[in-house]
Design an enzyme around this catalytic site. Structure first.
Site, short mmCIF file in Angstrom:
data_model
loop_
_atom_site.label_atom_id
_atom_site.label_comp_id
_atom_site.label_asym_id
_atom_site.label_seq_id
_atom_site.Cartn_x
_atom_site.Cartn_y
_atom_site.Cartn_z
N HIS A 23 -0.91 5.70 6.77
CA HIS A 23 -0.39 5.72 5.41
C HIS A 23 -0.08 7.16 4.99
O HIS A 23 -0.68 8.10 5.52
CB HIS A 23 -1.41 5.11 4.43
CG HIS A 23 -1.50 3.63 4.48
ND1 HIS A 23 -2.35 2.98 5.35
CD2 HIS A 23 -0.84 2.66 3.80
CE1 HIS A 23 -2.22 1.67 5.19
NE2 HIS A 23 -1.31 1.46 4.26
N SER A 50 0.80 -1.22 0.00
CA SER A 50 0.00 0.00 0.00
C SER A 50 0.83 1.27 0.00
O SER A 50 0.35 2.34 -0.41
CB SER A 50 -0.94 0.00 1.21
OG SER A 50 -0.21 -0.20 2.42
#
Length: 267
Positions: A249, A43
């Site tokens: 993230h 990711s």
């Protein structure tokens, strides 16, 4: 004779000045036009958290604002294959993402390893359970970094090299997640934040070591994210957020200001 010499000196000066001013571009300025680039990974390469997901990427959540897309848009390589996928491990990168690689591939980027050692589970434990349990979870992850991860990375890197024998391969690391003694007034304790940073450092150290063993280039992102960690005044990382998948993230700014420069610096 003097006139001819004067003309030679003048032409030499003008040519040098043109180079200095950028009027004549050196050959390296157009070198990327011939690149055949493949972007692999989890990711942190697909761009979860950056938004603007490509319609054909489904649950992999590949973003037009992720560093591979940004680099390709800026450099117009001869070909660009973007197979990075949210949730990928070294094993699933090896089994499901390597198809675009070939003997004509010239450039590869990859992030992988965080999911192998259960990073998401560690963060969940730290958010929901006690400080001692959090620190223990980090310690267990570090044990995996030093125990099983080297073999997994070696297998992945070997498969990449086998399929793309001529390519430059860039292994990118992960950010250090927290600015200690920062602006956060709630959430994890400083002990927990320091433990998570220590776990990230251990993972990055192993990635750098295994990349070197494989003859690949490692490029860390810790320096680029310094001052932009969670609990800083200008964070490039999501803290716990909605949707939950974005948590921990990089934001779009984290890709353009953090990952892209780290990648570009070694390409």
């Amino acid at each position: 004779m003097r006139a001819a010499k004067l003309r030679w000196v003048l032409s030499t000066f003008l040519a040098a000045s043109a180079l200095t001013l950028g009027l004549v571009q050196p050959a390296s300025a157009t070198a990327t036009a011939g690149e055949r680039y493949v972007a692999l990974g989890d990711s942190y390469s697909s761009g979860v958290g950056a938004g603007s997901y490509l319609s054909d990427s489904g649950s992999c959540q590949r973003s037009s604002k992720a560093y591979p897309s940004l680099w390709a848009a800026a450099n117009a390589p001869a070909s660009f294959a973007f197979t990075a996928c949210s949730g990928a491990t070294t094993s699933t990168v090896r089994s499901g993402q390597l198809a675009p690689l070939s003997s004509s591939t010239t450039l590869v980027s990859v992030t992988a390893g965080g999911n192998d050692v259960g990073f998401a589970d560690v963060m969940q434990t730290c958010v929901l359970q006690s400080e001692a349990t959090c620190v223990n979870a980090v310690n267990n992850a570090v044990a995996q970094v030093n125990g099983t991860l080297p073999g997994s990375l070696s297998s992945l890197y070997g498969a990449i090299r086998s399929r793309a024998p001529q390519a430059r391969v860039v292994v990118l690391g992960y950010p250090r997640f927290y600015q200690l003694n920062g602006t956060c007034i709630a959430g994890l304790s400083e002990t927990e934040r320091a433990a998570i940073n220590r776990g990230s450092d251990a993972l990055n150290g192993m990635l750098a070591k295994q990349a070197a063993n494989a003859g690949f280039t490692y490029s860390g992102v810790v320096d680029e994210f310094t001052g932009h960690e969670i609990c800083s005044a200008n964070a490039w990382l999501h803290s716990l957020t909605v949707p939950v998948s974005n948590s921990y993230h990089p934001t779009a700014a984290g890709h353009s200001g953090g990952y892209l420069p780290a990648f570009r610096s070694v390409v």
